[in-house]
Motif scaffolding. Structure first.
Motif, PDB file in Angstrom:
ATOM      1  N   ALA A   1      13.200  39.731  19.357  1.00 21.02           N
ATOM      2  CA  ALA A   1      12.246  40.813  19.090  1.00 21.02           C
ATOM      3  C   ALA A   1      12.535  41.387  17.717  1.00 21.02           C
ATOM      4  CB  ALA A   1      12.374  41.909  20.144  1.00 21.02           C
TER       5      ALA A   1
ATOM      6  N   ALA B   1      15.348  50.513  23.029  1.00 18.75           N
ATOM      7  CA  ALA B   1      14.459  49.979  22.003  1.00 18.75           C
ATOM      8  C   ALA B   1      13.051  50.523  22.232  1.00 18.75           C
ATOM      9  CB  ALA B   1      14.443  48.457  22.047  1.00 18.75           C
TER      10      ALA B   1
ATOM     11  N   LEU C   1      12.220  44.404  15.445  1.00 17.88           N
ATOM     12  CA  LEU C   1      12.033  45.852  15.606  1.00 17.88           C
ATOM     13  C   LEU C   1      12.283  46.552  14.281  1.00 17.88           C
ATOM     14  CD1 LEU C   1      14.184  46.154  18.825  1.00 17.88           C
ATOM     15  CD2 LEU C   1      11.758  46.765  18.740  1.00 17.88           C
TER      16      LEU C   1
ATOM     17  N   PRO D   1       7.760  45.552  20.302  1.00 18.20           N
ATOM     18  CA  PRO D   1       8.300  45.228  18.983  1.00 18.20           C
ATOM     19  C   PRO D   1       7.190  44.823  18.012  1.00 18.20           C
ATOM     20  CG  PRO D   1       8.575  43.363  20.424  1.00 18.20           C
ATOM     21  CD  PRO D   1       7.949  44.463  21.263  1.00 18.20           C
ATOM     22  N   GLU D   2       7.556  44.660  16.739  1.00 21.37           N
ATOM     23  CA  GLU D   2       6.588  44.189  15.733  1.00 21.37           C
ATOM     24  C   GLU D   2       6.217  42.728  16.013  1.00 21.37           C
ATOM     25  OE1 GLU D   2       5.608  46.382  13.143  1.00 21.37           O
ATOM     26  OE2 GLU D   2       6.752  47.807  14.353  1.00 21.37           O
TER      27      GLU D   2
ATOM     28  N   LEU E   1      15.726  50.842  17.301  1.00 21.41           N
ATOM     29  CA  LEU E   1      16.813  50.290  18.113  1.00 21.41           C
ATOM     30  C   LEU E   1      18.036  51.185  17.996  1.00 21.41           C
ATOM     31  CD1 LEU E   1      17.900  47.986  19.884  1.00 21.41           C
ATOM     32  CD2 LEU E   1      18.623  46.842  17.774  1.00 21.41           C
TER      33      LEU E   1
ATOM     34  N   TRP F   1       9.289  50.173  22.301  1.00 26.92           N
ATOM     35  CA  TRP F   1       8.554  48.969  22.659  1.00 26.92           C
ATOM     36  C   TRP F   1       7.081  49.233  22.591  1.00 26.92           C
ATOM     37  CZ3 TRP F   1      11.748  45.074  22.776  1.00 26.92           C
ATOM     38  CH2 TRP F   1      11.306  43.833  23.244  1.00 26.92           C
TER      39      TRP F   1
END
Ligand SMILES: [Zn+2]
Ligand SMILES: [Zn+2]
Length: 139
Positions: free
Chosen positions: A48, A21, A50, A25-26, A55, A23
């Motif tokens: 998280a 992922a 994303l 995240p939003e 992802l 990183w």
């Protein structure tokens, strides 16, 4: 040099499903809804948000089609071997180009810093809210 995002790794308990992922995240939130409690066998889910292209999943997840309070499907995706919940998706989330990762499955979780509690109206009574993270009774 580009400021490429850091990459976090994670996966299910047995390792049949692994992911990377981008990183951070939003958003990183805590969900105390009863369905997250049931699925996780726990007090809450660490979620998280994303972008979908942030992802990359390796391995095959099984999908349980749940229903949200809006009546819309909630696709809860888990490892068919060990049962770890890994991804949650909905039509609305998909339309926004986002996906929800169960961040408790990351290999490194010590530095996670969630910013919001969702669904505190169904939080387990013992949960030690510390007043530092904002709370919403529903979502
Ligand atoms: Zn597994
Ligand atoms: Zn939830």
């Amino acid at each position: 040099m580009t400021d490429a995002p850091a990459i976090r790794h994670g996966g299910c308990l047995c390792g049949a499903v692994r992911y990377e992922a981008d990183w951070p995240p939003e958003a990183l939130v805590l969900c105390h809804c009863t369905h997250c409690q049931k699925q996780a066998g726990s007090a809450l889910s660490v979620v998280a948000a994303l972008r979908r292209d942030a992802l990359r999943i390796h391995g095959t997840l099984k999908t349980y089609e749940d229903r949200g309070t809006s009546g819309q499907p909630v696709w809860r995706k888990f490892c068919p071997e060990c049962g770890s919940p890994v991804v949650t998706d909905t039509p609305a989330v998909e339309a926004q180009g986002m996906i929800f990762l169960k961040a408790g499955t990351l290999d490194e979780t010590a530095d996670l810093a969630p910013t919001l509690h969702y669904w505190t109206q169904s939080a387990q009574g013992w949960f030690p809210f510390d007043g530092q993270i904002a709370c919403q009774k529903t979502q």
